[in-house]
Design an enzyme around this catalytic site. Structure first.
Site, short mmCIF file in Angstrom:
data_model
loop_
_atom_site.label_atom_id
_atom_site.label_comp_id
_atom_site.label_asym_id
_atom_site.label_seq_id
_atom_site.Cartn_x
_atom_site.Cartn_y
_atom_site.Cartn_z
N ASP A 45 0.82 -1.26 0.04
CA ASP A 45 -0.10 0.01 -0.16
C ASP A 45 0.88 1.21 0.01
O ASP A 45 0.39 2.28 -0.59
CB ASP A 45 -1.00 0.05 1.15
CG ASP A 45 -1.93 -0.91 1.15
OD1 ASP A 45 -2.52 -1.20 0.13
OD2 ASP A 45 -2.42 -1.44 2.23
N GLY A 46 2.01 1.17 0.87
CA GLY A 46 2.98 2.42 0.75
C GLY A 46 3.39 2.72 -0.42
O GLY A 46 3.70 3.89 -0.70
N TYR A 162 -4.94 4.27 9.24
CA TYR A 162 -4.70 5.16 10.37
C TYR A 162 -5.87 5.54 11.05
O TYR A 162 -6.06 5.25 12.16
CB TYR A 162 -4.01 6.61 10.34
CG TYR A 162 -3.02 6.86 11.21
CD1 TYR A 162 -3.27 6.67 12.75
CD2 TYR A 162 -2.32 7.94 11.17
CE1 TYR A 162 -2.43 7.06 13.70
CE2 TYR A 162 -1.18 8.50 12.11
CZ TYR A 162 -1.51 8.05 13.27
OH TYR A 162 -0.38 8.37 14.60
N ASN A 163 -6.98 5.84 10.46
CA ASN A 163 -8.43 6.26 10.82
C ASN A 163 -8.90 5.07 11.78
O ASN A 163 -9.43 5.23 12.87
CB ASN A 163 -9.16 6.49 9.82
CG ASN A 163 -10.79 6.62 10.29
OD1 ASN A 163 -11.17 7.39 11.04
ND2 ASN A 163 -11.50 5.55 9.93
#
Ligand code: NAD
Length: 270
Positions: A45-46, A162-163
């Site tokens: 994903d990064g 992160y959410n």
């Protein structure tokens, strides 16, 4: 149709990149770095996040495809042993795509300068030296005074990143809007915040007016900036809204979003 490749530096990603290039040459698919129609990312994903920012100015004409060389990703549908299938799909490409909303962020400084950013996952603001204090405005009305570690503003596709770790809700990526989630808010008889995540509609505007001049760390996806008051110049305000731009993915096969959420976060269900 021209294909770009964006890979991370792991040995496996480099091996897969070489394999893809060889297959593309064999089948006559054109490669380009500069003006691709489709960008294949190889990594995780990064890597997709980095490719998104690399090609940010060309988003309207690029479709992304993600190959994961590590574990399953949220933006990476293909596995490294599926190169033949992917090349076949690229050859048969008829422009099919699916697009998702992005987040616009405008950062205003005390000298009046405004910087603009676009996030695929999220933007966060924290104060790493003291309790962060900021005034939260929704559609230009003061909503609350936030005190705590920080705030996370995420896109629908970023809601699983992160959410989620800070207690935000997972949004179906077909929703158009964005989300605000608190990080360790102070809640007692003196200080009060809503204390739950908020999901905003497509036309909402969120403004965070910062009360301190020092100690902030601002992030936009993988990028982060440690901000200091230098020569009386400091960050004063962040404004968030749904971006006019969207990210497009080439959709050669259907991967159900909720299956992916289940596989990533729950595992086997009986
Ligand atoms: P990283 O190497 O720290 O990896 C973060 C993890 O988040 C990886 O497992 C990645 O697959 C996953 N991830 C990224 N986007 C996702 C998405 N949309 N849905 C579900 N999982 C996702 O960092 P990185 O690879 O550079 O990625 C940057 C992202 O890391 C940031 O955008 C942020 O969302 C996330 N992050 C999360 C935390 C946390 O959960 N506490 C802290 C910092 C950053």
């Amino acid at each position: 149709m021209k294909i770009g490749i964006y890979n991370n530096e792991t040995a496996e990603s480099q091996r897969v990149t070489k394999l893809l290039r060889t297959e593309m040459e064999r089948t006559g698919l054109a490669y380009t770095d500069h003006d691709p129609d489709v960008v294949v990312t190889i990594g995780g994903d990064g890597t997709l996040l980095s490719a998104f920012h690399h090609y940010q100015k060309q988003l309207d004409k690029i479709r992304f495809v993600g190959i994961h060389t590590g574990h399953l990703g949220f933006y990476t549908d293909w596995r490294s042993f599926e190169i033949d299938d992917l090349v076949e799909s690229l050859q048969e490409d008829s422009g099919q795509s699916v697009s998702y909303p992005l987040l616009d962020m405008k950062a205003t400084y005390s000298d009046g300068e405004v910087e603009s950013f676009v996030a695929l996952n999220e933007s966060t603001i924290k104060n790493i030296t003291r309790t962060m204090v900021c005034d939260v405005f929704i559609n230009n009305h003061l909503f609350e005074n936030f005190r705590g570690d920080g705030l996370c503003v995420s896109t629908p596709t970023g809601s699983t990143a992160y959410n989620k770790s800070v207690g935000g809700a997972i949004m179906d990526p077909k929703c158009i809007g964005f989300q605000l989630a608190e990080m360790a808010s102070l809640n007692n008889r003196v200080f009060r915040t809503l204390g739950s995540p908020i999901i905003f509609s497509a036309d909402s505007k969120l403004i965070l007016r910062l009360r301190e001049e020092n100690g902030h760390v601002l992030t936009c996806d993988r990028d982060q900036w440690v901000l200091k008051n230098t020569d009386d110049r400091y960050l004063t305000e962040l404004a968030y809204s749904v971006s006019k731009q969207r990210i497009n993915f080439a959709q050669y096969r259907h991967n159900d979003f909720w299956n992916r959420v289940r596989d990533s976060f729950i595992g086997g269900v009986r």
